[in-house]
Scaffold this motif. Structure first.
Motif, PDB file in Angstrom:
ATOM      1  N   LEU A  37     101.892 111.303  31.788  1.00 56.07           N
ATOM      2  CA  LEU A  37     101.246 112.165  30.802  1.00 56.07           C
ATOM      3  C   LEU A  37     101.619 111.752  29.384  1.00 56.07           C
ATOM      4  N   SER A  38     102.869 111.343  29.196  1.00 55.53           N
ATOM      5  CA  SER A  38     103.321 110.899  27.883  1.00 55.53           C
ATOM      6  C   SER A  38     102.602 109.628  27.456  1.00 55.53           C
ATOM      7  N   ALA A  39     102.445 108.682  28.399  1.00 49.12           N
ATOM      8  CA  ALA A  39     101.727 107.447  28.094  1.00 49.12           C
ATOM      9  C   ALA A  39     100.281 107.727  27.705  1.00 49.12           C
ATOM     10  N   LYS A  40      99.734 108.813  28.243  1.00 46.78           N
ATOM     11  CA  LYS A  40      98.374 109.225  27.902  1.00 46.78           C
ATOM     12  C   LYS A  40      98.341 110.088  26.644  1.00 46.78           C
ATOM     13  N   ALA A  41      99.522 110.274  26.024  1.00 41.40           N
ATOM     14  CA  ALA A  41      99.657 111.122  24.833  1.00 41.40           C
ATOM     15  C   ALA A  41      99.200 112.553  25.121  1.00 41.40           C
ATOM     16  N   ASN A  42      99.522 113.026  26.332  1.00 38.73           N
ATOM     17  CA  ASN A  42      99.127 114.357  26.773  1.00 38.73           C
ATOM     18  C   ASN A  42     100.255 115.345  26.500  1.00 38.73           C
ATOM     19  N   LEU A  43      99.933 116.451  25.884  1.00 35.33           N
ATOM     20  CA  LEU A  43     100.929 117.455  25.488  1.00 35.33           C
ATOM     21  C   LEU A  43     101.712 118.001  26.676  1.00 35.33           C
TER      22      LEU A  43
END
Length: 225
Positions: A37-43
């Motif tokens: 999720l972080s790699a996808k810049a997802n909160l």
């Protein structure tokens, strides 16, 4: 769910002869989801990360990786801070999703990263090597690989602050840290955590590519407005 869920000796199932505890299994799953999720810049990477660090805290204590154990306390706090920071950008910092935009480190920030990494590893490694002497009731066994473990701790702390600010170079540091952690956990016979950090390395590479793409898209959008 068994009452002793947090005991690493409480085995969930065995795969290829390796006994996998509930603690290690769910720690790995939550960690992989958080980094993806972080790699996808997802909160949502931040709240999932809170679950991961809570589980990892108990695991690292039981395998005498004390610097890594203390690191989870830091991660717990920074996951809360990162969650708030990404969701509440200052005026002019918004991306297309109205969240904090991706950016690059400045020269001074890069120097700080290097200096803190070297000095912090030396200082904390020396302290970690003496924990069993200073606090024998808490740390019955010596710290395993105190300097390597401390390097992981220090660099993770520094780059997490840059991660909260959505700095692209954070992923480069994570790649280095993840490679070292993959080896360390393999040697300590925490095989699924070793596998998790191997996957983290690949995810960090994807995160680097994706954040650079996001930066270019944002820059292109600004030039056309």
């Amino acid at each position: 769910m068994p009452m002793n869920f947090f005991d690493i000796q409480n085995i969930f199932f065995t795969v290829l002869g390796y006994p996998l505890s509930y603690l290690e299994f769910f720690g790995v799953v939550s960690g992989l989801v958080a980094v993806w999720l972080s790699a996808k810049a997802n909160l949502l990477s931040w709240p999932v990360g809170i679950v991961n660090v809570a589980l990892s805290f108990f695991l690292y204590y039981q395998v005498q990786l004390y610097p890594d154990m203390f690191l989870q306390v830091f991660f717990f706090v920074t996951n809360i801070l990162g969650w708030w920071r990404w969701a509440n950008p200052k005026p002019g910092e918004e991306d297309r999703k109205r969240e904090l935009q991706v950016s690059f480190l400045g020269r001074k920030q890069f120097v700080v990263l290097c200096v803190v990494g070297v000095l912090g590893t030396a200082a904390l490694g020396t302290m970690a090597a003496r924990l069993h002497e200073w606090f024998p009731l808490v740390f019955a066994l010596p710290s395993a690989f105190p300097y390597v473990d401390s390097f992981i701790l220090v660099m993770s702390i520094v780059t997490t602050f840059f991660m909260i600010q959505k700095k692209v170079e954070s992923w480069i540091v994570w790649i280095i840290v993840d490679i070292i952690a993959t080896y360390l956990y393999f040697v300590k016979d925490i095989m699924f955590y070793s596998l998790m950090y191997f996957v983290f390395t690949a995810l960090a590479g994807f995160g680097l590519w994706n954040w650079m793409r996001e930066y270019k898209l944002l820059a292109a959008a600004k030039t056309t407005t």
